[in-house]
Every structure is written in C-alpha cells, then in structure tokens.
Design a protein around this motif. Structure first.
Motif, mmCIF file in Angstrom:
data_model
loop_
_atom_site.group_PDB
_atom_site.id
_atom_site.type_symbol
_atom_site.label_atom_id
_atom_site.label_comp_id
_atom_site.label_asym_id
_atom_site.label_seq_id
_atom_site.Cartn_x
_atom_site.Cartn_y
_atom_site.Cartn_z
ATOM 1 N N GLU A 109 0.825 -1.213 0.000
ATOM 2 C CA GLU A 109 0.000 0.000 0.000
ATOM 3 C C GLU A 109 0.858 1.261 0.000
ATOM 4 N N HIS A 110 1.897 1.230 0.822
ATOM 5 C CA HIS A 110 2.743 2.401 0.978
ATOM 6 C C HIS A 110 4.214 2.044 0.806
ATOM 7 N N LEU A 111 4.981 3.085 0.518
ATOM 8 C CA LEU A 111 6.436 2.927 0.487
ATOM 9 C C LEU A 111 6.991 3.515 1.777
ATOM 10 N N LEU A 112 7.749 2.704 2.499
ATOM 11 C CA LEU A 112 8.355 3.141 3.755
ATOM 12 C C LEU A 112 9.836 3.417 3.483
ATOM 13 N N VAL A 113 10.271 4.624 3.813
ATOM 14 C CA VAL A 113 11.635 5.050 3.487
ATOM 15 C C VAL A 113 12.343 5.499 4.764
ATOM 16 N N THR A 114 13.523 4.963 5.009
ATOM 17 C CA THR A 114 14.308 5.423 6.158
ATOM 18 C C THR A 114 15.126 6.651 5.762
ATOM 19 N N ASP A 115 15.311 7.514 6.725
ATOM 20 C CA ASP A 115 16.076 8.742 6.503
ATOM 21 C C ASP A 115 17.126 8.817 7.598
ATOM 22 N N GLU A 116 18.375 8.584 7.217
ATOM 23 C CA GLU A 116 19.406 8.436 8.239
ATOM 24 C C GLU A 116 20.045 9.756 8.648
ATOM 25 N N LEU A 117 19.534 10.849 8.163
ATOM 26 C CA LEU A 117 19.996 12.129 8.691
ATOM 27 C C LEU A 117 18.962 12.719 9.640
ATOM 28 N N ARG A 118 17.693 12.667 9.211
ATOM 29 C CA ARG A 118 16.642 13.224 10.058
ATOM 30 C C ARG A 118 16.142 12.224 11.105
ATOM 31 N N ASN A 119 16.683 10.988 11.015
ATOM 32 C CA ASN A 119 16.332 9.932 11.978
ATOM 33 C C ASN A 119 14.824 9.670 12.019
ATOM 34 N N ILE A 120 14.252 9.551 10.830
ATOM 35 C CA ILE A 120 12.824 9.273 10.744
ATOM 36 C C ILE A 120 12.556 8.163 9.738
ATOM 37 N N LEU A 121 11.340 7.675 9.798
ATOM 38 C CA LEU A 121 10.834 6.735 8.806
ATOM 39 C C LEU A 121 9.653 7.431 8.131
ATOM 40 N N SER A 122 9.732 7.600 6.826
ATOM 41 C CA SER A 122 8.688 8.321 6.094
ATOM 42 C C SER A 122 7.804 7.329 5.354
ATOM 43 N N VAL A 123 6.523 7.610 5.380
ATOM 44 C CA VAL A 123 5.559 6.747 4.694
ATOM 45 C C VAL A 123 4.972 7.526 3.519
ATOM 46 N N PHE A 124 5.168 7.005 2.320
ATOM 47 C CA PHE A 124 4.689 7.662 1.107
ATOM 48 C C PHE A 124 3.653 6.786 0.408
ATOM 49 N N THR A 125 2.750 7.434 -0.311
ATOM 50 C CA THR A 125 1.934 6.681 -1.263
ATOM 51 C C THR A 125 2.816 6.332 -2.458
ATOM 52 N N PRO A 126 2.404 5.375 -3.270
ATOM 53 C CA PRO A 126 3.221 5.054 -4.456
ATOM 54 C C PRO A 126 3.318 6.225 -5.428
ATOM 55 N N GLN A 127 2.467 7.226 -5.241
ATOM 56 C CA GLN A 127 2.523 8.401 -6.114
ATOM 57 C C GLN A 127 3.437 9.497 -5.547
ATOM 58 N N GLY A 128 4.027 9.222 -4.390
ATOM 59 C CA GLY A 128 5.003 10.163 -3.859
ATOM 60 C C GLY A 128 4.465 11.151 -2.859
ATOM 61 N N ASP A 129 3.228 10.983 -2.446
ATOM 62 C CA ASP A 129 2.685 11.882 -1.428
ATOM 63 C C ASP A 129 3.059 11.366 -0.037
#
Lengths: 331, 465
Positions: free
Chosen positions: A87-107
């Motif tokens: 359903e979603h793309l989960l992306v780790t961010d190793e500078l901001r120390n967060i996990l971002s959840v995006f729709t496949p359309q990039g929102d």
C-alpha cells in the motif's frame, strides 16, 4: 562472465537498468507489478524515484520523482533504504532519523521517529523490511539494534546492542526477511550477516572479514530467495556473495554488464567525444564490474536478483535458474 | 594551577603536537608527557602502529564521494575527515607538506580522485625515501596531466614537468641551466597515461601510468654535468646527488615544520632564517639517503625545533582540523563535514586545488582581512559551543581551580595551548572579564568562560603554531 553456475543453480545475466538519472542510487525495491522504487542519495538533492521495468530489454521508464511531488519532503534528507508493503512505500532517513511513509505516487502520508535511543527513536536508521504479516523491521544503525514495529508502525520490541559476538551488532545496514519470517541483518562493521528469528533470537552467522572466496568486507545489504539462498552485497569487495540456507558459500557475482543500459546507450550515442573515448581504451571490461554495490533485492515473482551498482548508477539484473546443469564441457 | 615543571613539559609536548600533528587536548598532552617526549616522537614516526582511519565509514554516508566530480566541489572532504579522525596525525601533516610541494589541482586535472590517490601515496610513503616519492609522483596520472608530460614526446619535448621537477620539487632556481631542463625532459619522454574510460555515462574510472617505449628518447643526454642515455629514474638519482637538492628540501622541511621562511620563489636570493638549522637538515638528508623518517626524528629532537614555538602561522587546514579535534564530537560523517571543508577553502586553502604548481604561499600570507575573519568566526563558533565535549572538559578544568578573573584568564590561556601572549593581550583579556567580578560557576561562569575562549582564539597569538 554472463552465467555463473554452482550447485545446481545458475545466475544468468539478464540486463542492466540505469544511467545518469540514477546518479547516487543506493537502493531499489519492488513495488506492485512491474513497478520499482529507487532511492537516490545525492548530497545536493536526494530523491525516491518510481520506475517500471518491463519484461523486455530496454523496457524501462521513470514515472515519478517523489522530490518533484514535494521538494520539502527531501530537504535535509538522507534517504537510505525503502520497502513497499503493498500500500505504501516506507523510506528510512538516516539524517533526520525518521521513517517516512509515502503513497506510491510520492505523497507523504506520515513520518515516525526522531533522534534518540528510546522506543521508536533512531540514530541513523538504514535497512528496512517487512515480514509476511507486514510487521516492519528497521536497522537502527548507530543504536546497533533492530527495531520491530507493527504494520501500523507501533513499536513492538527491539534487539541488539553494540558488540561483535553472536547476536550483537556493529552498525547494521541492510535487512530482510525470508518466507518463514526469519530476519537477516547485514552486520556492516562486523563483516557478516546474522540471522535471527522474529523475536530477535540469534540463529546463525554467515561470512567473516576478508577478500577470500567466502569472505565479506563491510556488507551493505542482504536478501533471501524463497528457496533460502542468501545474497549479500559485499560492498568493499565489489561483488555479490551467494550462500545457501545453511550459510555455505555457493558463488559470487562480480558484475556482468556487457552492454550499456538504454539510457547509457542514448547518452553515448549523443556524445561523440564519449563515443570516441570508449573506442580508444584497451578494454571495456571494467564497465561490466560492480563498484560498491549497496543493495541486493531478490524478486521471487520472476526469480531474478536485482543488484544496485551504486557507483555505476545502475541496477544489474540476474535471472536465477534452478535445477541447472552445465552443458557438456567438451562442446 | 599546573606546576612550572609540568607546564614546561606540557608546553613542549603541545609544541610537538601542533607541528607534528594538529594539536592535542590537555588530557592527551598529559598522557603523552607521562610517556615522554622522545617516545612520543617515536610514536608519531610509527603510524603503522595505529589503527588507520576507515575511509569506508565516510563513504557509507557520502556514497557520491567515492570518485567525486567537480560539479559540487569539495572532493577533498574525505581527506579532511581523515585528518580530523586520524590517530597518526604526522602522516596527514606530511600529506599537506608534500601536497604543497607537489601542488596538483583539480582546476586542471578535473579528477579529485586522482589527486587524492597522490595524497594516499604520500600517506603511505611519506616517511620513506624521497626518491621513491619523486618516482611515484613522476608516474602519478594526476601529475602527468597537470604538468603535461603526456605531451612530452621523443621527437617533441614538453618541458613543463622537467622544469618543475628541478625548480620546485628538488633543486630550486639557480642550480641548473635551461639545457638541463631540456635534457631532463628528454629523460621523461614516453612517461604518459593510459587511455581511460570516459566518465559521463557511468561514473569515473582510474587513470594509469603507461610507459611507451616507442615514444621515449633513448639518445645520449648531458645533464647537470653527467653524460649518458639517462631515463627518468637515473635523472632523479643525479638530482638527488647534488647538494643543492638537499639544501632546497631542507628549507622546505624547515619552512613547514619549524619556522615561516620567505616564499619559495625568494629562496634563490634570500638566505634561510637559520642557515645552520637548514644545513643540519640538509646533512641529515644526505646522510640518510633522503630518508624522511630519519630526518624528521633528528628534527623533532633538535634544540632549534624545540625553541621554535609559535613561529609559524597555522595554515587553514591546521586551523580547522586542530579546532575540531580540540572541541570533539566531529567524528561521525554528517552534513557539517562539507561546511568544515568549505571553511578551509574560505580561509585560503582549497585542498586538492592549489592556486598554481607553486602551491600556497604560507606564513603571514595566510592572513588578510577576509581570511582572518573566517578563522576567528569559525574557531569562536566551535570553542563557544558548550555542547562539544572538548569545550566542556576545558571549562571543567578551569572552573575546578580558578574563580578570580586573572586566574581564569591564565587558566584558559594555559588550557588552550599553553598559549604565550603579550602583556597587552593578557591585560585586554583580564579587562574584558574583570568588570563582572569573580566567576560564579553555578550561574554565569560557564558563559563568561566561553566568551573568553572565543576572545582567545581571536588573538594574534593564537594564529601561530
């Protein structure tokens, strides 16, 4: 070498995808159907790109740049790894120390995390994967641990601490699960892969430091196929290592890109000086080889391995053939 | 306060670490004093006994810096990060030393990685024989392209490399003739580059040295009074056999490690500040067959070195790296590393991109109204940050022994060096802190001391090593 065969398997070079648009590529993960998501880590402009890789050679197109959807989602970001949960793309961010959840359309849907070593806090998170229940596992690199979350990203538990004995971790990077929900971690600075059960109990360790046939040097990622073969991005050794499910070394892939990708061919054809420069070198073989691979991703749906060749801005794809026997040697 | 004897030992150790390294915290200086001065010199001269910096730690977070291009600049960031984190600081100081002699720039070479390869070679061989370094440099793709030796052909010489080898890398102006330049260049014909893959469609590739036999001039040459069918290595042997080379290199060593000399182009007309010291080094070079470890051992143990405190202006790399090593919390590759690397550039030293083959002018020429502001702004920002562990430790030590304004000033000057300042400077510092009375370490003491540290790094005296 286009075909690498060992122990009843063959890894057959299929194609290469990439080019200048993939400068800074560090990770690739499969989406729905022919969709893939690529993480680009350019210090001056990181991005996540959605592309399609079709069934035939050169059938690949970039569809969406998440950065272009909303640039501020990538301001001051160091995206590292990603996983698509259907359903979603989960992306780790190793500078901001967060996990971002995006729709496949990039929102951007939401983020979790923050800096620290508490529950749901991170210190340079990198590898991310899911199990069959869509539970999420994150390699919390500089906290030297793995954090497990529910599908709704609610913290469940964590395991690991800094060290080098079994079960301990040193800057874990890539992470994956197998079909039985065992968890594999690229224990980057311990130069090995560790296998855990879903509760974090140590099962086994694969590889040790070195440049020999079965060794690892700063492994960056791991993937496991449905038959249990383990693929490791052997980062500093510039190869992909393959082990069987018990950890016995089978083979390695050093890169086989004997041809340019579609986009690379377009670039060379449009650049006479580059075209001529390629003609005057004594060998094009260096172009075939991996340079610091940062991701291995086995696509069970098509029995193929995608290896991110980070410094060559491309993905090399290999088909896995099972029950394989070499043709007669005296042909 | 620390006793006079301890202070003398600390002062000398601090001097050694500023010159053979990038300074040291008080804790490190005390540890080294317990080992002893001679033992510390030996440790600095034995870098292989230390754990090397893992450059993959940097590339883990900066994957684009494997073979960085020039578009974004700052391809020298991995080297800066190495300097900040090394346990073998003399190795890195030697890299700067050689980089300033064999000044090779990305402005023309356009491949940071090739110049970085030269730096890596300096790191590996810098304490060895100078002949080996000269040979490696002569075969360095970056240098070959920088000084056009790929255009130096048997039937049509290009003198650029041959001239600079004599003028800047070994003998100095006035010790050879124009004919020697041409004969030297003939000996290096055919020392060229292998064609490499182009960079644009899938990243950069290594360049490699190539000797083309057909393009080498095998004819007889007359060079510096010698006749023969010399090749490049034989020419280097002849150059190293000349006393002028030892004198020239001795002056380079003196200028970098001991005391600011006039700029290199003036050396043919201006005598050394300390001729006997330069002669001592020249003799050491000849006696040791130009073995740098041997020469540096003699140098660091010499009286003229020990007596040369605060007689060199810190170069920008020393300013930034020593500050970061002092304040701490700078070992993890983060976005700051690009800013820190930029700061060195702003202060006038664009590493891997020197202004010309002559390298950087040093000494007081590092200082102008712009670069001085950059120095003091950077250093004061760093030493004014109490969250940095090195700063907190310094304040802890000062606060444990002092609360009178004069004592706090002296304590800060001591912990920041020990730094020798003029009576006027000390008075100015005391005047600044005195109106608020004694330091109250439970309230404003820390803030006042941070401000004092910021003032100290802005003093004239602190710009010297």
């Amino acid at each position: 070498m286009l075909t690498t065969s060992a122990k009843g398997r063959a890894f057959d070079y299929n194609r290469v995808v990439g080019g200048r648009a993939f400068r800074g590529i560090v990770y690739a993960t499969k989406g729905a159907g022919n969709d893939f998501f690529v993480v680009l880590r350019d210090t001056y402009g990181s991005d996540v790109v959605k592309l399609t890789i079709g069934p035939s050679i050169d059938d690949e197109e970039i569809e969406i740049s998440f950065r272009e959807v909303l640039e501020e989602n990538f301001d001051g970001a160091w995206p590292s790894c990603a996983i698509f949960n259907g359903e979603h793309l989960l992306v780790t961010d190793e500078l901001r120390n967060i996990l971002s959840v995006f729709t496949p359309q990039g929102d951007l849907v939401k983020t979790i995390g923050g800096s620290g070593d508490g529950e749901s806090q991170f210190n340079r998170p990198s590898g991310i994967t899911i199990d069959s229940d869509n539970n999420v596992y994150v390699a919390d690199t500089l906290n030297h641990r793995v954090q497990k979350f529910s599908r709704d990203l609610v913290f469940i538990h964590s395991w690991g601490e800094f060290g080098e004995t079994d079960g301990l971790l040193n800057a874990p990077w890539g992470i994956c699960t197998d079909s039985d929900n065992f968890v594999y971690v690229a224990d980057h600075k311990n130069h090995r892969v560790q296998k855990f059960n879903a509760d974090g109990a140590f099962i086994m360790s694969v590889g040790e430091f070195g440049s020999g046939a079965s060794n690892l040097n700063h492994p960056s990622d791991v993937s496991v196929d449905e038959s249990g073969d383990i693929y490791v991005a052997d980062w500093v050794n510039n190869r992909v290592q393959i082990y069987d499910s018990t950890g016995i070394h089978i083979a390695n892939l050093t890169g086989s890109a004997v041809e340019l990708s579609k986009w690379q061919k377009q670039y060379v054809a449009a650049s006479p000086d580059v075209y001529k420069a390629r003609r005057r070198v004594s060998s094009l073989e260096p172009e075939t080889l991996f340079a610091l691979p940062t991701c291995v991703s086995f696509d069970d749906s098509q029995s193929r391995l995608l290896a991110v060749d980070s410094q060559r801005w491309r993905i090399q794809i290999f088909d896995k053939i099972t029950n394989y026997s070499d043709p007669q040697f005296n042909i | 306060m620390i006793s006079t004897k301890a202070n003398t030992e600390i002062t000398l150790m601090a001097h050694l670490m500023r010159r053979a390294g990038f300074g040291a915290s008080r804790e490190e200086l005390e540890t080294r004093c317990k080992k002893g001065y001679t033992e510390t010199v030996e440790e600095l001269l034995a870098p292989l006994t230390q754990t090397p910096v893992d450059i993959y730690e940097f590339l883990r977070y900066y994957p684009m810096w494997w073979k960085p291009g020039t578009m974004g600049g700052l391809g020298q960031a991995p080297w800066v990060w190495t300097m900040i984190n090394t346990a073998s600081p003399l190795q890195e100081k030697l890299c700067i030393f050689y980089h300033n002699i064999f000044a090779t720039g990305v402005s023309k070479v356009d491949h940071y990685d090739e110049i970085q390869d030269m730096i890596d070679m300096f790191r590996e061989k810098g304490l060895g024989h100078y002949k080996d370094i000269l040979l490696e440099v002569a075969k360095s793709p970056a240098m070959i392209y920088w000084l056009d030796n790929n255009e130096n052909h048997a039937d049509s010489i290009n003198e650029n490399w041959g001239r600079e080898l004599l003028e800047l890398f070994t003998m100095g102006v006035g010790n050879y003739t124009e004919d020697d330049v041409q004969e030297c260049s003939r000996a290096f014909t055919g020392w060229t580059l292998e064609h490499k893959l182009p960079r644009f469609h899938m990243g950069r590739w290594d360049w490699h040295f190539k000797f083309i036999e057909e393009d080498h001039d095998y004819g007889e040459k007359e060079f510096l009074g010698h006749k023969g069918t010399f090749d490049g290595e034989e020419v280097i042997d002849i150059i190293l056999s000349k006393p002028a080379t030892a004198n020239f290199m001795a002056r380079h060593i003196y200028n970098f490690f001991v005391e600011d000399e006039p700029q290199v182009p003036a050396w043919s007309v201006v005598p050394p500040n300390n001729p006997s010291a330069v002669q001592f080094l020249a003799d050491a070079l000849i006696e040791s067959d130009y073995h740098m470890e041997t020469v540096l051992r003699k140098l660091f143990n010499s009286d003229f070195f020990k007596e040369s405190q605060f007689s060199r202006v810190k170069n920008p790399a020393e300013v930034v790296v020593s500050t970061l090593r002092l304040v701490g919390n700078s070992n993890l590759p983060g976005p700051d590393i690009l800013n820190w690397t930029s700061q060195i550039v702003y202060m006038g030293q664009d590493l891997l991109n020197p202004p010309s083959v002559e390298g950087w002018h040093s000494g007081v020429e590092w200082i102008n109204s712009g670069t001085l502001m950059k120095r003091t702004n950077f250093m004061s920002e760093m030493v004014g940050d109490y969250s940095r562990p090195g700063v907190a430790k310094m304040i802890d030590r000062v606060s444990s022994t002092s609360f009178k304004p004069e004592d706090v000033v002296d304590g800060c000057l001591d912990i920041m060096g020990p730094l020798e300042v003029t009576t006027e400077t000390r008075a100015e510092l005391i005047d600044h802190v005195s109106p608020q009375g004694d330091f109250d370490w439970q309230s404003t003491g820390v803030t006042r001391t941070l401000e004092l540290l910021q003032l100290i790094v802005a003093t004239r005296e602190y710009q010297f090593a």
